[in-house]
Design an enzyme around this catalytic site. Structure first.
Site, short mmCIF file in Angstrom:
data_model
loop_
_atom_site.label_atom_id
_atom_site.label_comp_id
_atom_site.label_asym_id
_atom_site.label_seq_id
_atom_site.Cartn_x
_atom_site.Cartn_y
_atom_site.Cartn_z
N GLY A 274 14.08 -2.27 -0.83
CA GLY A 274 13.99 -1.30 -1.90
C GLY A 274 14.66 -1.70 -3.20
N GLU A 275 15.01 -2.98 -3.33
CA GLU A 275 15.73 -3.43 -4.53
C GLU A 275 14.91 -4.36 -5.42
OE1 GLU A 275 20.48 -3.70 -4.81
OE2 GLU A 275 19.51 -5.35 -3.77
N GLU B 159 0.83 -1.21 0.00
CA GLU B 159 0.00 0.00 0.00
C GLU B 159 0.86 1.26 0.00
OE1 GLU B 159 -2.18 -3.44 1.55
OE2 GLU B 159 -0.30 -2.51 2.15
#
Length: 427
Positions: A309-310, A59
């Site tokens: 975050g990858e 989300e």
């Protein structure tokens, strides 16, 4: 009904505390910031804020383009709340100090009142479908419009809410607007008690994927580190009891592809180390992504994706993707990131949280759905065997994402129509 709910809910506080303690044993972040969960936070905005609630990582990612649109049009500060530490980390990683941030309070009347009195939002936007009776009633009482954006409602979730039909109807009655992902979601929300004239079908914001300009170059560099000639299979957003099945499939695939590299990315950070242990226990040479520096040794078989975050880069550096939460009855996860970078995508039978998107993926021939380990193994092999099929399927996935954009603009327009009347600071 609301009074009874508010009276009974505090009885669950010991259960909630126990839940936090147990989760904290696996992820220490659950031990932190408890005050925020009960309405005690340090946020004291100078002007009314636009409040956006995003439960967890998925989300939060979906909320980012919407929040960027708010920044483009308004000077009002934006507060983003989450429920989970991973969601919190994603907000901080993507938005940093551009937004205010804290955990959303539990739906206890006194926690909610403290939170709303302190934060003073001029508008509330909640992503997906989080229906909290006290929170919604508290907003309505203070004249704060509520928008449920990117709303989805599966059959199973609807049945759960309808067990408390009167309370659900009362809660939905507090909502100003609902931006539903599909007609099916809209119909279910109506069956739960949402007024037809409050529901707008906007599509899913999750199609609004903006690939970083540097992604291709970064992915090519990472692929060289993996070994340019090695086939790479990524299994992402996996859950408990899924990884062992994936490793069974991987072992079988290695008979035909002895140099196949598996990127295994568990959904929750607290499971990175346990999954690495499972992989090593099964006899695979396994390393953590965070430990890698430069080229990957040829004898490394499994890389655990423990770097936050990858995921987009890992997808872009792979040949074929499996998206988890679907071999087990979790409801699946978003396949569109894999599609956006041109990967053939495979998922299991349990996609009820992404029913519309999964069916669209299948109808556009952008991926495959499997029902068993054997079918998963065969599907991965099919794509690895045929470079042309892999490319064509990936291109169909890209096209699927591109052609279904527009939900962001439609949802933003709905929100802006309320912001103009409730919040100040238009640019």
């Amino acid at each position: 009904m609301l009074k009874l709910y508010s009276l009974l809910l505090p009885l669950l506080i010991p259960v909630v505390i126990l839940h936090l303690l147990l989760r904290g044993l696996k992820n220490p972040d659950y031990f932190r910031r408890w005050g925020e969960r009960f309405g005690f936070n340090k946020i004291k905005p100078d002007s009314p804020v636009i409040w956006v609630h995003a439960v967890s990582v998925g989300e939060a990612r979906a909320a980012v383009p919407l929040i960027n649109e708010l920044f483009r049009h308004y000077d009002s500060p934006v507060l983003v709340t989450t429920m989970t530490p991973t969601g919190s980390s994603e907000v901080l990683r993507q938005l940093g100090d551009r937004v205010l941030h804290c955990y959303v309070p539990y739906d206890l009347s006194w926690s909610v009142n403290r939170f709303l009195d302190r934060v003073k939002p001029c508008l509330a936007v909640t992503l997906e479908t989080e229906l909290w009776p006290n929170l919604f009633h508290g907003c309505k009482k203070r004249g704060i419009p509520i928008v449920v954006a990117n709303a989805r409602m599966s059959e199973s979730s609807m049945r759960g809410y309808l067990r408390f039909e009167k309370l659900t109807r009362m809660t939905l009655d507090q909502v100003s607007m609902i931006a539903a992902q599909s007609r099916a979601d809209a119909r279910r929300l109506q069956r739960m008690g949402a007024a037809e004239d409050k529901i707008y079908i906007t599509g899913s914001i999750k199609f609004e994927i903006k690939l970083p300009a540097s992604l291709r170059e970064a992915a090519e560099s990472l692929r060289r580190d993996f070994g340019s000639m090695r086939p790479v299979w990524i299994a992402a957003s996996t859950h408990d009891d899924e990884e062992k099945n994936i490793l069974v499939a991987y072992r079988e695939l290695k008979r035909s592809y002895p140099d196949l590299l598996l990127l295994l990315v568990p959904r929750h950070p607290e499971r990175f180390q346990p999954v690495a242990k499972i992989s090593r226990r099964d006899g695979f040479n396994t390393v953590l992504r965070s430990e890698l520096r430069g080229p990957v040794a040829e004898d490394v078989e499994v890389i655990i994706g423990d770097s936050m975050g990858e995921l987009l880069k890992l997808y872009a550096a792979s040949d074929v993707a499996f998206v988890g939460g679907s071999l087990v009855p979790v409801g699946g996860h978003n396949v569109l990131e894999a599609c956006a970078v041109g990967l053939p995508v495979i998922f299991g039978p349990h996609m009820f949280n992404f029913d519309e998107i999964s069916q669209l993926t299948l109808s556009r021939q952008a991926g495959k759905q499997v029902d068993s380990i054997a079918e998963l193994t065969a599907a991965v092999a099919t794509y690895l065997d045929d470079a042309n099929l892999r490319f064509e399927t990936g291109e169909k996935g890209k096209k699927l994402v591109q052609q279904n954009r527009g939900a962001l603009e439609r949802t933003s327009d709905l929100i802006f129509s309320l912001v103009e009347n409730t919040c100040t600071g238009s640019k």
